[in-house]
Design a protein around this motif. Structure first.
Motif, PDB file in Angstrom:
ATOM      1  N   THR A  92       0.846  -1.192   0.000  1.00 14.30           N
ATOM      2  CA  THR A  92       0.000   0.000   0.000  1.00 14.30           C
ATOM      3  C   THR A  92       0.885   1.247   0.000  1.00 14.30           C
ATOM      4  O   THR A  92       1.813   1.356   0.801  1.00 14.30           O
ATOM      5  N   LEU A  93       0.585   2.165  -0.900  1.00 11.46           N
ATOM      6  CA  LEU A  93       1.257   3.458  -0.941  1.00 11.46           C
ATOM      7  C   LEU A  93       0.329   4.499  -0.330  1.00 11.46           C
ATOM      8  O   LEU A  93      -0.887   4.502  -0.627  1.00 11.46           O
ATOM      9  N   ARG A  94       0.876   5.361   0.509  1.00 12.42           N
ATOM     10  CA  ARG A  94       0.059   6.380   1.172  1.00 12.42           C
ATOM     11  C   ARG A  94       0.754   7.735   1.078  1.00 12.42           C
ATOM     12  O   ARG A  94       1.983   7.840   1.054  1.00 12.42           O
ATOM     13  N   CYS A  95      -0.085   8.767   1.096  1.00  8.08           N
ATOM     14  CA  CYS A  95       0.414  10.134   1.232  1.00  8.08           C
ATOM     15  C   CYS A  95      -0.700  10.969   1.856  1.00  8.08           C
ATOM     16  O   CYS A  95      -1.870  10.583   1.829  1.00  8.08           O
ATOM     17  N   GLY A  96      -0.330  12.092   2.421  1.00 13.17           N
ATOM     18  CA  GLY A  96      -1.312  12.955   3.063  1.00 13.17           C
ATOM     19  C   GLY A  96      -0.656  13.890   4.052  1.00 13.17           C
ATOM     20  O   GLY A  96       0.559  14.134   4.006  1.00 13.17           O
ATOM     21  N   LEU A  97      -1.478  14.427   4.951  1.00 14.69           N
ATOM     22  CA  LEU A  97      -1.013  15.358   5.968  1.00 14.69           C
ATOM     23  C   LEU A  97      -1.376  14.816   7.333  1.00 14.69           C
ATOM     24  O   LEU A  97      -2.471  14.284   7.530  1.00 14.69           O
ATOM     25  N   HIS A  98      -0.465  14.954   8.266  1.00 10.21           N
ATOM     26  CA  HIS A  98      -0.742  14.624   9.662  1.00 10.21           C
ATOM     27  C   HIS A  98      -0.236  15.781  10.508  1.00 10.21           C
ATOM     28  O   HIS A  98       0.955  16.074  10.533  1.00 10.21           O
ATOM     29  N   ASP A  99      -1.159  16.464  11.196  1.00 11.61           N
ATOM     30  CA  ASP A  99      -0.822  17.686  11.929  1.00 11.61           C
ATOM     31  C   ASP A  99      -0.156  18.702  11.003  1.00 11.61           C
ATOM     32  O   ASP A  99       0.845  19.354  11.344  1.00 11.61           O
ATOM     33  N   HIS A 100      -0.723  18.818   9.773  1.00  8.05           N
ATOM     34  CA  HIS A 100      -0.257  19.765   8.755  1.00  8.05           C
ATOM     35  C   HIS A 100       1.159  19.447   8.275  1.00  8.05           C
ATOM     36  O   HIS A 100       1.813  20.304   7.675  1.00  8.05           O
ATOM     37  N   ILE A 101       1.643  18.247   8.507  1.00 10.64           N
ATOM     38  CA  ILE A 101       2.975  17.843   8.058  1.00 10.64           C
ATOM     39  C   ILE A 101       2.812  16.771   6.992  1.00 10.64           C
ATOM     40  O   ILE A 101       2.193  15.732   7.241  1.00 10.64           O
ATOM     41  N   PRO A 102       3.323  16.975   5.771  1.00  5.73           N
ATOM     42  CA  PRO A 102       3.162  15.983   4.697  1.00  5.73           C
ATOM     43  C   PRO A 102       4.020  14.744   4.935  1.00  5.73           C
ATOM     44  O   PRO A 102       5.103  14.824   5.527  1.00  5.73           O
ATOM     45  N   TYR A 103       3.520  13.629   4.472  1.00  3.27           N
ATOM     46  CA  TYR A 103       4.245  12.370   4.617  1.00  3.27           C
ATOM     47  C   TYR A 103       4.016  11.509   3.379  1.00  3.27           C
ATOM     48  O   TYR A 103       3.045  11.681   2.628  1.00  3.27           O
ATOM     49  N   LEU A 104       4.925  10.574   3.198  1.00  4.24           N
ATOM     50  CA  LEU A 104       4.856   9.587   2.113  1.00  4.24           C
ATOM     51  C   LEU A 104       5.189   8.237   2.715  1.00  4.24           C
ATOM     52  O   LEU A 104       6.143   8.135   3.508  1.00  4.24           O
ATOM     53  N   GLU A 105       4.418   7.193   2.353  1.00  7.01           N
ATOM     54  CA  GLU A 105       4.561   5.931   3.065  1.00  7.01           C
ATOM     55  C   GLU A 105       4.326   4.757   2.124  1.00  7.01           C
ATOM     56  O   GLU A 105       3.472   4.812   1.235  1.00  7.01           O
ATOM     57  N   VAL A 106       5.129   3.692   2.321  1.00  9.28           N
ATOM     58  CA  VAL A 106       4.966   2.435   1.591  1.00  9.28           C
ATOM     59  C   VAL A 106       4.940   1.316   2.616  1.00  9.28           C
ATOM     60  O   VAL A 106       5.888   1.145   3.388  1.00  9.28           O
ATOM     61  N   GLU A 107       3.863   0.542   2.621  1.00  9.68           N
ATOM     62  CA  GLU A 107       3.705  -0.560   3.572  1.00  9.68           C
ATOM     63  C   GLU A 107       3.572  -1.869   2.807  1.00  9.68           C
ATOM     64  O   GLU A 107       2.863  -1.945   1.799  1.00  9.68           O
ATOM     65  N   ASP A 108       4.265  -2.903   3.290  1.00  9.97           N
ATOM     66  CA  ASP A 108       4.180  -4.209   2.638  1.00  9.97           C
ATOM     67  C   ASP A 108       3.832  -5.271   3.672  1.00  9.97           C
ATOM     68  O   ASP A 108       3.834  -5.023   4.876  1.00  9.97           O
ATOM     69  N   SER A 109       3.520  -6.461   3.186  1.00 11.07           N
ATOM     70  CA  SER A 109       3.168  -7.583   4.069  1.00 11.07           C
ATOM     71  C   SER A 109       4.278  -8.628   4.080  1.00 11.07           C
ATOM     72  O   SER A 109       4.009  -9.816   4.256  1.00 11.07           O
ATOM     73  N   GLY A 110       5.515  -8.187   3.888  1.00  8.52           N
ATOM     74  CA  GLY A 110       6.641  -9.106   3.889  1.00  8.52           C
ATOM     75  C   GLY A 110       7.082  -9.467   5.297  1.00  8.52           C
ATOM     76  O   GLY A 110       6.351  -9.270   6.276  1.00  8.52           O
ATOM     77  N   PRO A 111       8.292  -9.985   5.433  1.00  8.52           N
ATOM     78  CA  PRO A 111       8.773 -10.413   6.761  1.00  8.52           C
ATOM     79  C   PRO A 111       9.120  -9.261   7.685  1.00  8.52           C
ATOM     80  O   PRO A 111       9.294  -9.467   8.882  1.00  8.52           O
ATOM     81  N   GLY A 112       9.230  -8.044   7.158  1.00 10.22           N
ATOM     82  CA  GLY A 112       9.576  -6.907   7.994  1.00 10.22           C
ATOM     83  C   GLY A 112      11.074  -6.821   8.254  1.00 10.22           C
ATOM     84  O   GLY A 112      11.860  -7.659   7.783  1.00 10.22           O
ATOM     85  N   ILE A 113      11.465  -5.814   8.991  1.00  9.39           N
ATOM     86  CA  ILE A 113      12.879  -5.581   9.321  1.00  9.39           C
ATOM     87  C   ILE A 113      12.995  -5.528  10.840  1.00  9.39           C
ATOM     88  O   ILE A 113      12.264  -4.780  11.502  1.00  9.39           O
ATOM     89  N   ALA A 114      13.899  -6.315  11.380  1.00 12.29           N
ATOM     90  CA  ALA A 114      14.091  -6.342  12.829  1.00 12.29           C
ATOM     91  C   ALA A 114      14.554  -4.968  13.314  1.00 12.29           C
ATOM     92  O   ALA A 114      15.318  -4.279  12.625  1.00 12.29           O
ATOM     93  N   PRO A 115      14.100  -4.542  14.509  1.00 13.83           N
ATOM     94  CA  PRO A 115      14.513  -3.226  15.015  1.00 13.83           C
ATOM     95  C   PRO A 115      16.025  -3.069  15.112  1.00 13.83           C
ATOM     96  O   PRO A 115      16.553  -1.967  14.931  1.00 13.83           O
ATOM     97  N   ALA A 116      16.744  -4.165  15.380  1.00 18.76           N
ATOM     98  CA  ALA A 116      18.194  -4.064  15.520  1.00 18.76           C
ATOM     99  C   ALA A 116      18.874  -3.745  14.205  1.00 18.76           C
ATOM    100  O   ALA A 116      20.017  -3.276  14.185  1.00 18.76           O
ATOM    101  N   GLU A 117      18.197  -3.993  13.064  1.00 23.43           N
ATOM    102  CA  GLU A 117      18.812  -3.782  11.759  1.00 23.43           C
ATOM    103  C   GLU A 117      18.274  -2.557  11.039  1.00 23.43           C
ATOM    104  O   GLU A 117      18.691  -2.263   9.919  1.00 23.43           O
TER     105      GLU A 117
END
Length: 526
Positions: free
Chosen positions: A444-469
């Motif tokens: 899923t690709l997302r864009c928009g405003l949050h608290d008047h701050i623009p953002y761009l986002e890409v979310e996938d359903s893969g294995p993810g990335i460990a916080p340590a990496e």
């Protein structure tokens, strides 16, 4: 399956951007690494204040001491002279009796004698002056013969009339005398008598050819009070002068440092990618050599950055041509060969060539993403919705080939940036998501405003990335654990570089639902 923002809700049910941000707001952002805080060196203003304050305080202390000596010594002399006049006045009333014995004649109006602090005796609260009868001396050894010389003062006066042999003719025989001196001379001394601090004077004279010593003592309350008030006035005066001088010094320091402050503001307001030398016209002579050294450093960094960019650009261009030819030859060879084993080897060669070409392209993109390659005029207003639609259309075939559900959730948003760099950023994020999402997954690709701050986002359903990496995957040529080896390790490094050139923040988070990774770029507010 359409990747457009407006058609996504019809393609499959997904949460709205506002609902997604309700969840995002509860998700803690990545821990920011905090460098150990070093002890900051004092500023030039602080150094100047310290260097001025210490001498000024020293001078103030010396001035207070000098003023104290200048004013207190004459004041003490005035008190001593008044005390001496009392001794001379008492000596004038020492008279010889008919038998030649000396006595002290008390004239009319002599102040009443009493110890200090004692309640006044006698009816009506009045002291009855003590007078010896005519032609008789006042008996010696009386209790302390105190009297008030000044009705409004707390000080009391005590005297003693004695012979050189030590015999007391009048007054308090325990009162100490100032040692030394000749006839008609005055000697001063400090003494403690009956637990009271006294200033005493001894006057040596002759009455009827007999040596007489008149000693007068006075408590020092009035002296101490006057000295205290004098020291207070001197201290306040010098303190006010010090404050005024220090204030003028601070004003002068502030005015003198204004060129340096303007130079600092000029440096901080420069764009990060600007490596042009600083102008030297208005630079003070004290920092002229420093600015010259800084300009030399900027030129050196600029030349090094340009050399690196030229090398990467040339290397990428030089690699792309032979790689394209090699790929064409492999395709021809594959079409002419009928051997299955040879076909498999050719396919592996083609895969390697494709990865090498992809790496060359990413090296070229990384070189072009350097902040120093862009001027402020390259940054324009870029709407994010059409950008997402363009990138999704270009990657749709790859997603369909792997049965990946590619969708978008868009809200109106725009940022100030370089259009082709933002396109390259989103391409690398989506390419990374497709590589790590299993067949049949979703992106899923997302864009928009949050608290008047623009953002761009890409979310996938893969294995993810460990916080340590999550910090290390931003490094160049680093591949996360479990990678299939198909990636060059440059995609997220390019994203990080482009985000930095746009003063944006690149975050790696967990997916909002289930497993997976969520890559988010938060741009600075308008």
């Amino acid at each position: 399956m359409s990747p457009g923002c407006a058609q996504n809700s019809a393609m499959r049910p997904r949460s709205a951007a506002s609902e997604a941000w309700d969840i995002v707001s509860k998700t803690p952002s990545r821990a920011m690494s905090i460098a150990a805080q070093r002890k900051r060196a004092p500023s030039i203003r602080g150094r100047l204040v310290i260097y001025l304050l210490l001498p000024l305080v020293t001078l103030m202390v010396a001035s207070i001491w000098a003023d104290h000596r200048t004013f207190v010594t004459p004041m003490y002399d005035a008190f001593d002279r008044a005390l001496a006049r009392g001794a001379i006045a008492i000596a004038a009333h020492v008279q010889p009796a008919a038998d030649g014995v000396l006595y002290l004649e008390m004239p009319e109006g002599t102040p009443a004698m009493h110890p200090p602090g004692a309640p006044p005796p006698g009816p009506g609260g009045q002291f009855q002056p003590h007078r010896p009868p005519p032609m008789h001396f006042e008996p010696a050894g009386q209790p302390m013969a105190w009297m008030r010389l000044y009705p409004e003062s707390r000080d009391s006066f005590i005297y003693r009339v004695s012979l050189p042999s030590g015999q007391t003719l009048a007054g308090d025989e325990g009162l100490p005398m100032a040692q030394g001196g000749e006839v008609d001379s005055l000697r001063y001394s400090d003494a403690t008598y009956k637990h009271l601090a006294l200033r005493i004077v001894s006057y040596r004279t002759k009455v009827n050819n007999q040596a007489v010593i008149v000693t007068v003592g006075e408590t020092v309350h009035r002296r101490d009070h006057v000295v205290h008030r004098l020291d207070t006035v001197i201290g306040l005066s010098d303190g006010i002068q010090l404050a005024l001088v220090l204030g003028l010094c601070l004003f002068g320091i502030t005015m003198a440092l204004r060129p340096i402050n303007r130079l600092r503001e000029r440096i901080t307001q420069r764009q990060p990618q600007s490596l042009q030398p600083l102008p030297l016209e208005s630079v003070p002579s004290e920092v002229h050599s420093l600015v010259q050294s800084l300009n030399t450093l900027l030129l050196t960094v600029r030349d090094a950055a340009l050399a690196q960019q030229h090398f990467l650009t040339n290397a990428a261009h030089q690699l792309r041509t032979p790689l394209t030819g090699l790929k064409s030859q492999l395709e021809v060879l594959a079409s002419e060969s009928g051997d299955q084993a040879q076909q498999e080897r050719i396919a592996r060669l083609q895969g390697s060539v494709d990865r090498l070409a992809h790496t060359a392209n990413q090296l070229l993109a990384l070189a072009r993403a350097e902040p120093s390659t862009h001027s402020p005029g390259d940054f324009v207003i870029v709407p994010l919705e059409p950008l997402i639609g363009t990138v999704a259309d270009s990657m749709l075939d790859r997603a369909i080939a792997r049965d990946i559900d590619l969708g978008a959730e868009c809200a109106p948003a725009q940022v100030r940036g370089v259009h082709w760099l933002l396109h390259e950023l989103l391409i690398n994020l989506l390419d990374n998501a497709i590589r790590h999402t299993p067949d049949g997954g979703r992106i899923t690709l997302r864009c928009g405003l949050h608290d008047h701050i623009p953002y761009l986002e890409v979310e996938d359903s893969g294995p993810g990335i460990a916080p340590a990496e999550r910090e290390r995957v931003r490094e160049r040529f680093y591949r996360a654990a479990g990678s299939d080896g198909q990636s060059s390790g440059l995609g997220l490094a390019i994203v990080e570089e482009i985000a930095r050139s746009h003063h944006a923040r690149f975050e790696i988070l967990d997916a909002l639902e289930g497993s997976g990774a969520r890559m988010r770029v938060v741009f600075p507010g308008a």
